[in-house]
Motif scaffolding. Structure first.
Motif, PDB file in Angstrom:
ATOM      1  N   ASP A   1       1.606  -6.958   0.051  1.00 47.88           N
ATOM      2  CA  ASP A   1       3.015  -7.336   0.006  1.00 47.88           C
ATOM      3  C   ASP A   1       3.169  -8.810  -0.331  1.00 47.88           C
ATOM      4  O   ASP A   1       4.287  -9.338  -0.348  1.00 47.88           O
ATOM      5  CB  ASP A   1       3.710  -7.034   1.339  1.00 47.88           C
TER       6      ASP A   1
ATOM      7  N   LEU B   1      11.177  -0.990 -10.412  1.00 48.28           N
ATOM      8  CA  LEU B   1      11.094  -1.328  -8.998  1.00 48.28           C
ATOM      9  C   LEU B   1      12.413  -1.967  -8.597  1.00 48.28           C
ATOM     10  O   LEU B   1      12.890  -2.892  -9.271  1.00 48.28           O
ATOM     11  CB  LEU B   1       9.934  -2.288  -8.734  1.00 48.28           C
TER      12      LEU B   1
ATOM     13  N   GLU C   1      -3.302  -2.796  -4.131  1.00 46.04           N
ATOM     14  CA  GLU C   1      -2.337  -1.698  -4.038  1.00 46.04           C
ATOM     15  C   GLU C   1      -1.588  -1.680  -2.705  1.00 46.04           C
ATOM     16  O   GLU C   1      -0.491  -1.134  -2.618  1.00 46.04           O
ATOM     17  CB  GLU C   1      -3.061  -0.369  -4.248  1.00 46.04           C
ATOM     18  N   GLN C   2      -2.159  -2.302  -1.668  1.00 45.45           N
ATOM     19  CA  GLN C   2      -1.513  -2.343  -0.356  1.00 45.45           C
ATOM     20  C   GLN C   2      -0.820  -3.681  -0.087  1.00 45.45           C
ATOM     21  O   GLN C   2      -0.190  -3.857   0.953  1.00 45.45           O
ATOM     22  CB  GLN C   2      -2.549  -2.080   0.738  1.00 45.45           C
TER      23      GLN C   2
ATOM     24  N   ARG D   1      -9.214  -3.045  -5.445  1.00 44.52           N
ATOM     25  CA  ARG D   1      -8.048  -2.246  -5.830  1.00 44.52           C
ATOM     26  C   ARG D   1      -7.213  -1.864  -4.613  1.00 44.52           C
ATOM     27  O   ARG D   1      -5.985  -1.920  -4.646  1.00 44.52           O
ATOM     28  CB  ARG D   1      -8.482  -0.994  -6.594  1.00 44.52           C
ATOM     29  N   ARG D   2      -7.884  -1.481  -3.542  1.00 42.37           N
ATOM     30  CA  ARG D   2      -7.152  -1.107  -2.332  1.00 42.37           C
ATOM     31  C   ARG D   2      -6.324  -2.274  -1.804  1.00 42.37           C
ATOM     32  O   ARG D   2      -5.170  -2.090  -1.381  1.00 42.37           O
ATOM     33  CB  ARG D   2      -8.117  -0.603  -1.263  1.00 42.37           C
TER      34      ARG D   2
ATOM     35  N   ARG E   1       1.310  -3.245  -9.352  1.00 43.18           N
ATOM     36  CA  ARG E   1       0.762  -1.970  -9.809  1.00 43.18           C
ATOM     37  C   ARG E   1      -0.390  -2.201 -10.776  1.00 43.18           C
ATOM     38  O   ARG E   1      -0.321  -3.083 -11.637  1.00 43.18           O
ATOM     39  CB  ARG E   1       1.859  -1.140 -10.470  1.00 43.18           C
TER      40      ARG E   1
ATOM     41  N   ARG F   1      12.877  -1.954   0.216  1.00 44.57           N
ATOM     42  CA  ARG F   1      12.165  -0.807   0.773  1.00 44.57           C
ATOM     43  C   ARG F   1      13.123   0.260   1.273  1.00 44.57           C
ATOM     44  O   ARG F   1      12.698   1.313   1.737  1.00 44.57           O
ATOM     45  CB  ARG F   1      11.273  -1.260   1.940  1.00 44.57           C
TER      46      ARG F   1
ATOM     47  N   THR G   1       5.300  -3.276   0.096  1.00 46.25           N
ATOM     48  CA  THR G   1       3.919  -2.828  -0.058  1.00 46.25           C
ATOM     49  C   THR G   1       3.748  -2.070  -1.371  1.00 46.25           C
ATOM     50  O   THR G   1       4.527  -1.166  -1.686  1.00 46.25           O
ATOM     51  CB  THR G   1       3.522  -1.910   1.113  1.00 46.25           C
ATOM     52  N   GLY G   2       2.745  -2.460  -2.143  1.00 45.81           N
ATOM     53  CA  GLY G   2       2.495  -1.806  -3.420  1.00 45.81           C
ATOM     54  C   GLY G   2       3.335  -2.315  -4.561  1.00 45.81           C
ATOM     55  O   GLY G   2       3.411  -1.655  -5.612  1.00 45.81           O
ATOM     56  N   PHE G   3       3.974  -3.496  -4.398  1.00 43.21           N
ATOM     57  CA  PHE G   3       4.844  -3.989  -5.473  1.00 43.21           C
ATOM     58  C   PHE G   3       4.057  -4.398  -6.710  1.00 43.21           C
ATOM     59  O   PHE G   3       4.614  -4.488  -7.800  1.00 43.21           O
ATOM     60  CB  PHE G   3       5.734  -5.127  -4.971  1.00 43.21           C
TER      61      PHE G   3
END
Length: 330
Positions: free
Chosen positions: A189, A279, A186-187, A182-183, A218, A317, A214-216
């Motif tokens: 790109d 987004l 979620e981080q 998950r990390r 979800r 961003r 980053t995080g695009f």
């Protein structure tokens, strides 16, 4: 996407129904028919033959015996890819038992390949048939075409061990994302996605790049991943496949550690975008639910350092030159 024989190129549309549905929905079907006839080839042109010899990494898409599709990354010293003639790409790679995509790379199988240079944003996509030999395999080209360079973050590659040396760490398998997975998602790109469709002419697999801030990507409370679709070349190869066949395979890379997260499962186009958290820059969304998940620590012998954000990503961003310089220094 459908292969075109040379004498049919001026009469047949180069897209399957899933792709044309999406092109039609935004009013570009006629124009993309003309673009596709010019852009899609049944061979490698000279500049792409030269391009492949420079790459230290390649992205592959394959379908296993259970009809599950997987995306994977494999690395080698530049020269491990070369085209002895316009109709073949020779791939010097050993078998990799820890890679779930390997099960779909048997002799005679359909396969997809993305040549992408993260240091220059150059890229080329292939699909065709795999033929095994002692040094790896040949991909006999069915289709070769360019891919959109937008949203590719520039990264510098370096090897930390010989490419033929496999990771000493065992893979972890499951059906859902654990905390470490998950990390990474979620981080992220960047991700790579494989998809396919089948018709009377056989199976066609595609593998492509997706990038964003980053995080695009979800992760919902229900375990589904929501992925935005940004403006690109309007080919709609991936989403067109998903419109017909709700199977996809995703790969996320930890560029700092070489770890690789691979998953295969179900995908769907989002019909009502209002259900998604907006987004900036996204034109539409699609969702993915993993069914099989493989975490491969230290899978790749290569590491990538961030050099520069894509200007398209940076705009999303809300960044500026100072922010980009700060990112490069990290």
């Amino acid at each position: 996407m459908t292969t075109l024989a040379a004498d049919e190129a001026t009469t047949r549309l180069p897209w399957h129904e899933g792709e044309t549905q999406l092109q039609r929905s935004i009013g570009v079907e006629a124009r993309m028919g003309e673009v596709g006839r010019k852009a899609i080839r049944d061979h490698l042109i000279d500049q792409h033959r030269e391009f492949y010899t420079l790459l230290p990494m390649v992205v592959l898409g394959a379908v296993d015996a259970d009809d599950d599709v997987w995306a994977t990354l494999r690395a080698g010293y530049p020269g491990f890819l070369h085209a002895p003639d316009p109709s073949r790409l020779r791939v010097a790679l050993p078998r990799e038992g820890a890679d779930p995509a390997e099960a779909g790379m048997e002799d005679g199988a359909a396969i997809a390949l993305l040549g992408i240079d993260l240091g220059t944003r150059r890229r080329n996509r292939l699909n065709g048939t795999l033929h095994r030999h002692a040094g790896g395999f040949d991909l006999v080209v069915q289709e070769s075409f360019g891919n959109c360079p937008k949203y590719i973050q520039l990264r510098h590659a370096s090897f930390i061990r010989a490419p033929q040396q496999s990771s000493a760490l065992p893979p972890h398998t499951g059906s859902t994302l654990d905390d470490e997975s998950r990390r990474l998602v979620e981080q992220a790109d960047t991700l790579f996605v494989a998809s396919y469709f089948e018709d009377g002419n056989g199976r066609r697999i595609g593998v492509s790049h997706r990038g964003g801030p980053t995080g695009f990507v979800r992760i919902g409370d229900d375990g589904w991943l929501t992925i935005p679709d940004f403006p690109g070349n309007r080919f709609f190869n991936t989403l067109g496949n998903i419109a017909i066949n709700r199977k996809a395979g995703l790969a996320f890379v930890d560029f700092a550690s070489g770890s690789l997260l691979q998953m295969t499962g179900y995908a769907e186009l989002v019909q009502d975008a209002s259900i998604c958290k907006p987004l900036a820059g996204a034109e539409r969304y699609w969702r993915f639910r993993p069914r099989k998940v493989v975490w491969r620590p230290d899978a790749l012998p290569i590491r990538y350092d961030m050099v520069e954000w894509s200007p398209f990503t940076l705009n999303m961003r809300g960044g500026n030159k100072a922010e980009a310089a700060s990112d490069r220094a990290q």
